[in-house]
Design an enzyme around this catalytic site. Structure first.
Site, PDB file in Angstrom:
ATOM      1  N   ASP A  89       0.828  -1.214   0.000  1.00 35.34           N
ATOM      2  CA  ASP A  89       0.000   0.000   0.000  1.00 35.34           C
ATOM      3  C   ASP A  89       0.859   1.260   0.000  1.00 35.34           C
ATOM      4  O   ASP A  89       0.522   2.255  -0.642  1.00 35.34           O
ATOM      5  CB  ASP A  89      -0.926   0.030   1.224  1.00 35.34           C
TER       6      ASP A  89
ATOM      7  N   LYS B 172     -10.930 -26.219 -22.954  1.00 34.27           N
ATOM      8  CA  LYS B 172     -11.877 -25.263 -23.526  1.00 34.27           C
ATOM      9  C   LYS B 172     -12.535 -24.529 -22.373  1.00 34.27           C
ATOM     10  O   LYS B 172     -13.320 -25.084 -21.614  1.00 34.27           O
ATOM     11  CB  LYS B 172     -12.921 -25.974 -24.378  1.00 34.27           C
TER      12      LYS B 172
ATOM     13  N   ARG C 266     -15.521 -10.376 -27.794  1.00 37.47           N
ATOM     14  CA  ARG C 266     -15.665 -11.018 -29.091  1.00 37.47           C
ATOM     15  C   ARG C 266     -16.856 -10.454 -29.858  1.00 37.47           C
ATOM     16  O   ARG C 266     -16.809 -10.294 -31.071  1.00 37.47           O
ATOM     17  CB  ARG C 266     -15.855 -12.520 -28.865  1.00 37.47           C
TER      18      ARG C 266
ATOM     19  N   LYS D 141     -15.816 -31.610 -27.244  1.00 35.03           N
ATOM     20  CA  LYS D 141     -16.608 -31.266 -26.059  1.00 35.03           C
ATOM     21  C   LYS D 141     -16.795 -32.462 -25.138  1.00 35.03           C
ATOM     22  O   LYS D 141     -16.877 -33.605 -25.583  1.00 35.03           O
ATOM     23  CB  LYS D 141     -17.999 -30.758 -26.497  1.00 35.03           C
TER      24      LYS D 141
ATOM     25  N   CYS E 246     -36.667 -26.776  18.239  1.00 31.34           N
ATOM     26  CA  CYS E 246     -37.249 -27.457  17.089  1.00 31.34           C
ATOM     27  C   CYS E 246     -36.531 -28.795  16.886  1.00 31.34           C
ATOM     28  O   CYS E 246     -35.307 -28.848  16.815  1.00 31.34           O
ATOM     29  CB  CYS E 246     -37.104 -26.593  15.836  1.00 31.34           C
TER      30      CYS E 246
HETATM   31  S1  IVH Z   1      -8.407 -20.980 -29.429  1.00 31.40           S
HETATM   32  C1  IVH Z   1      -8.323 -20.399 -33.740  1.00 31.40           C
HETATM   33  N1  IVH Z   1      -8.457 -22.026 -27.067  1.00 31.40           N
HETATM   34  O1  IVH Z   1     -14.274 -21.089 -27.449  1.00 31.40           O
HETATM   35  C2  IVH Z   1      -8.598 -20.818 -32.379  1.00 31.40           C
HETATM   36  N2  IVH Z   1     -10.407 -20.929 -27.857  1.00 31.40           N
HETATM   37  O2  IVH Z   1     -16.633 -22.079 -28.845  1.00 31.40           O
HETATM   38  C3  IVH Z   1      -9.110 -19.691 -31.608  1.00 31.40           C
HETATM   39  N3  IVH Z   1     -12.247 -20.908 -26.238  1.00 31.40           N
HETATM   40  O3  IVH Z   1     -14.451 -18.526 -29.758  1.00 31.40           O
HETATM   41  C4  IVH Z   1      -9.566 -20.028 -30.286  1.00 31.40           C
HETATM   42  N4  IVH Z   1     -11.195 -21.996 -24.652  1.00 31.40           N
HETATM   43  O4  IVH Z   1     -13.289 -18.003 -27.589  1.00 31.40           O
HETATM   44  C5  IVH Z   1      -9.145 -21.359 -27.988  1.00 31.40           C
HETATM   45  N5  IVH Z   1      -8.334 -22.996 -24.978  1.00 31.40           N
HETATM   46  C6  IVH Z   1      -9.026 -22.319 -25.903  1.00 31.40           C
HETATM   47  C7  IVH Z   1     -10.345 -21.883 -25.688  1.00 31.40           C
HETATM   48  C8  IVH Z   1     -11.016 -21.194 -26.697  1.00 31.40           C
HETATM   49  C9  IVH Z   1     -12.315 -21.402 -24.994  1.00 31.40           C
HETATM   50  C10 IVH Z   1     -13.360 -20.181 -26.899  1.00 31.40           C
HETATM   51  C11 IVH Z   1     -12.985 -19.281 -28.016  1.00 31.40           C
HETATM   52  C12 IVH Z   1     -13.920 -19.637 -29.157  1.00 31.40           C
HETATM   53  C13 IVH Z   1     -14.962 -20.433 -28.468  1.00 31.40           C
HETATM   54  C14 IVH Z   1     -15.603 -21.382 -29.442  1.00 31.40           C
END
Ligand code: IVH
Length: 691
Positions: A50, A132, A153, A334, A451
């Site tokens: 701080d 992902k 995005r 997925k 209770c």
């Molecule tokens: S790479 C060309 N890496 O998922 C590749 N994307 O459903 C560009 N996302 O629009 C993305 N985790 O925003 C990449 N480990 C990861 C990710 C990821 C989530 C997002 C990304 C994309 C969306 C698609």
């Protein structure tokens, strides 16, 4: 020398000194920010931090031109925008195509290989894989190493300008780390997320403030980022994990040939990147990685919904290019859904240990990610109203990490006719006394201390994991003993004999013996922390119990402590101190304590005993068939200062394995946890290091 320069000289000198000092402070503060927020290894106290920060603020107030775009003082929010401006992306932000099986993944790779025959098998089999992330994508632009813009995005073509909000995100660099050279301009893409823990805390706060709860961490992250008032964003602990690039303008610089190399640079520049990211060299490795991530999914601090694979070779990436909606060089595999649809048979209302009325969804049993589910959490009255849930609705449920799933909401198209909105009861469903919803609370409470439900829950709590953690004394048996009238307080449990137990339906000789032995064992081995936690003093959870047990020798000493003394301890405020005092001022509690003392359940604490053993503060877990009873090992571990965990997680320090260890061992291996055999454990107790 003329007038002007005489007047200017000292001021100029002062400015130059201030400028140099401000630059130094920025570097230092950045370094400490990084140590604190990214590496979890602070080097200085909050006060010292701080002081540095205040000095920089003062310099910037005196010399406003020193408030550079990369100054850490920009991280605290403050800006309130009239609206969110939008701006086009220089390079479109594409989505990703999905695959759902190994076959589909291989199909994707084959298609890419066919589209680029000149690349050769080596290039086409090396894929960078990372989780992902289930947040929202964001793009940060850096000019000559300094962050100048952040865009969401949006629809991929046009995003919202969230520069000020993103500056409050502590784990991203406002200036790229290192000495450069840096690209003239580079766009770093990644995901903005909220960790589960922070999401839960946020929702708790929202409930307390009577504001709307967020449905999941992703919505909470999006809501927090797309704020006009950046003070709100700053209060919401968001994180940014970097995973790819947008436009790069770097004349004369050699850029990365592989995605792996890019990821290494992003780290060097001070970004956090998705954990567990690694290169997979063939379908087997890709599959193993997918399985690995799926198995540690719930141990990660944030939500993920699959694996993203990106072709490692960047030249091949560029050659493959994009379809109308997604890259041909990257794909998301997925995880199978953990959502399911079923009928909400009934909204039951349970009464908890503190009298809180908790609604629970009773469901038509349904399989969710391989587990049959028949109950789900509903949180409170407001949540039911927000979702407009009605008995007999068809609902969607989801499991996000906890064992108990959440109800996401009703499927309105499938709502049968004639369902009526749910009326939350205003009397206790167990004892019938009026319930109250206290000012500022989301919960209705039964205020009747006598209770039966409150008493039942308190006794169950006493022996549960959150309390004394007595193995082998399950809630069912405790409930049966209470229902029969044999047990009226937690102390009564210790007086139940094996013969008495065997008169209960379905209680065999062996389980009855185990039950009594477990309680006997607990009497002698309970720690003061566990004992205090077991008492269920309002607002005193495990953490506070530990603090108290470290500072007081036993319950007598704790009883003598006044509010002042209690409040001098870490994390104990007036409410907690008051609640501890109130506990001791209640006659029935003092009588209960006397009974525990008389039967020999009177653990000792005190700083000296805790935290000094060979395993002080370590978390251990035993698995498999051991050569001595599990309990004996447990006691040895605890005597050495360790906590015995109930499952394998990232926070575990040692897994000690006997014969036929099973899945815990696999999980520990994937998490990189130290695995010991019994001899290794015994050596550890002798103080030998296994680091
Ligand atoms: S790479 C060309 N890496 O998922 C590749 N994307 O459903 C560009 N996302 O629009 C993305 N985790 O925003 C990449 N480990 C990861 C990710 C990821 C989530 C997002 C990304 C994309 C969306 C698609």
């Amino acid at each position: 020398m003329d007038q002007l320069s005489l007047f200017d000289a000292p001021a100029g000198g002062e400015h130059a000194r201030a400028e140099a000092r401000a630059a130094k402070l920025r570097r230092e503060i950045d370094r400490h920010n990084r140590l604190y927020h990214q590496l979890d290894a602070p080097e200085i106290t909050d006060e010292a931090y701080d002081a540095l920060y205040r000095e920089l603020v003062e310099l910037e107030e005196r010399f406003p031109d020193l408030r550079t775009l990369d100054s850490p003082t920009r991280r605290v929010g403050g800006a309130v925008l009239p609206y969110l401006e939008t701006r086009p992306h220089r390079e479109r932000m594409y989505g990703l195509d999905n695959v759902f099986s190994l076959e589909e993944w291989e199909g994707f790779v084959q298609k890419a290989s066919r589209a680029l025959p000149e690349a050769g098998p080596d290039v086409m089999s090396a894929w960078w894989a990372d989780p992902k992330l289930d947040g929202l994508a964001c793009e940060l632009a850096y000019e000559n190493g300094v962050m100048v813009q952040a865009l969401t995005r949006g629809d991929g073509e046009v995003g919202e300008v969230v520069t000020e909000a993103m500056r409050t995100v502590r784990n991203l660099p406002l200036r790229l780390r290192g000495n450069g050279p840096f690209p003239r301009r580079i766009e770093i893409r990644g995901e903005v997320l909220m960790f589960r823990r922070e999401f839960e805390e946020l929702n708790k706060r929202q409930t307390e403030l009577g504001q709307k709860r967020f449905a999941n961490p992703r919505n909470a992250a999006a809501g927090s980022l797309r704020q006009l008032d950046t003070n709100v964003t700053a209060s919401r602990k968001l994180r940014f994990l970097a995973y790819s690039l947008g436009e790069v303008d770097a004349p004369g610089m050699t850029l990365w040939t592989t995605h792996s190399a890019l990821m290494a640079s992003l780290k060097d520049w001070g970004f956090d990147t998705p954990p567990e990211g690694r290169l997979c060299r063939n379908a087997d490795e890709a599959l193993a990685y997918y399985r690995h991530l799926e198995s540690i999914r719930d141990d990660l601090p944030f939500e993920i919904d699959g694996v993203v694979y990106k072709l490692d070779n960047r030249e091949a990436q560029a050659a493959l290019g994009f379809t109308a909606r997604a890259p041909r060089f990257a794909v998301a595999w997925k995880f199978t859904s953990r959502k399911a649809e079923t009928r909400l048979k009934k909204i039951a209302v349970q009464v908890g240990r503190t009298g809180v009325l908790t609604p629970v969804a009773e469901l038509e049993p349904v399989s969710l990610g391989g587990v049959m589910v028949s109950r789900a959490t509903l949180h409170n009255e407001d949540e039911i109203r927000r979702l407009d849930l009605r008995e007999n609705d068809i609902v969607i449920i989801q499991r996000a990490g906890d064992v108990i799933p959440d109800v996401i909401g009703p499927v309105l198209e499938k709502r049968p006719e004639g369902l009526v909105p749910f009326e939350f009861p205003h009397v206790c469903p167990v004892c019938g006394s009026p319930a109250r919803r206290l000012e500022g609370e989301a919960a209705w409470r039964c205020l009747n201390m006598a209770c039966p439900a409150v008493i039942m829950r308190s006794i169950v709590h006493f022996v549960s994991k959150a309390g004394l953690d007595v193995d082998g004394v399950g809630a069912k048996w405790v409930e049966a003993l209470i229902e029969s009238g044999r047990v009226k307080s937690p102390a009564d449990l210790f007086t139940v004999t094996r013969e008495e137990l065997m008169s209960y339906e379905r209680m065999g000789e062996v389980s009855a013996g185990n039950f009594v032995a477990a309680l006997e064992q607990a009497k002698s081995s309970a720690t003061l922390t566990r004992f205090i936690a077991a008492l269920g003093i309002r607002q005193v959870g495990e953490q506070t119990a530990r603090t108290l047990a470290e500072h007081f020798h036993d319950m007598d000493e704790l009883e003598k402590a006044g509010v002042e003394e209690l409040m001098s301890l870490p994390d104990i405020g007036p409410e907690v101190a008051g609640s501890i005092r109130a506990f001791f001022e209640t006659d029935s509690n003092r009588e209960l304590l006397e009974r525990f003392r008389a039967m020999g359940l009177w653990p000792k604490g005190g700083r000296k005993e805790e935290g000094t053993g060979a395993l002080a503060g370590r978390k251990v877990l035993f698995t498999g068939t051991l050569s001595r009873p599990r309990d004996e090992y447990r006691r040895m571990a605890e005597a050495a200062g360790a906590n015995v965990a109930s499952g394998v997680s990232k926070t575990l320090d040692y897994l000690i394995v006997g014969a036929n260890p099973g899945s815990k061992l696999d999980k520990a291996r994937t998490l990189g946890i130290t695995v010991l055999d019994e001899n290794g454990f015994l050596a550890l107790l002798q103080g030998e290091s296994h680091q």
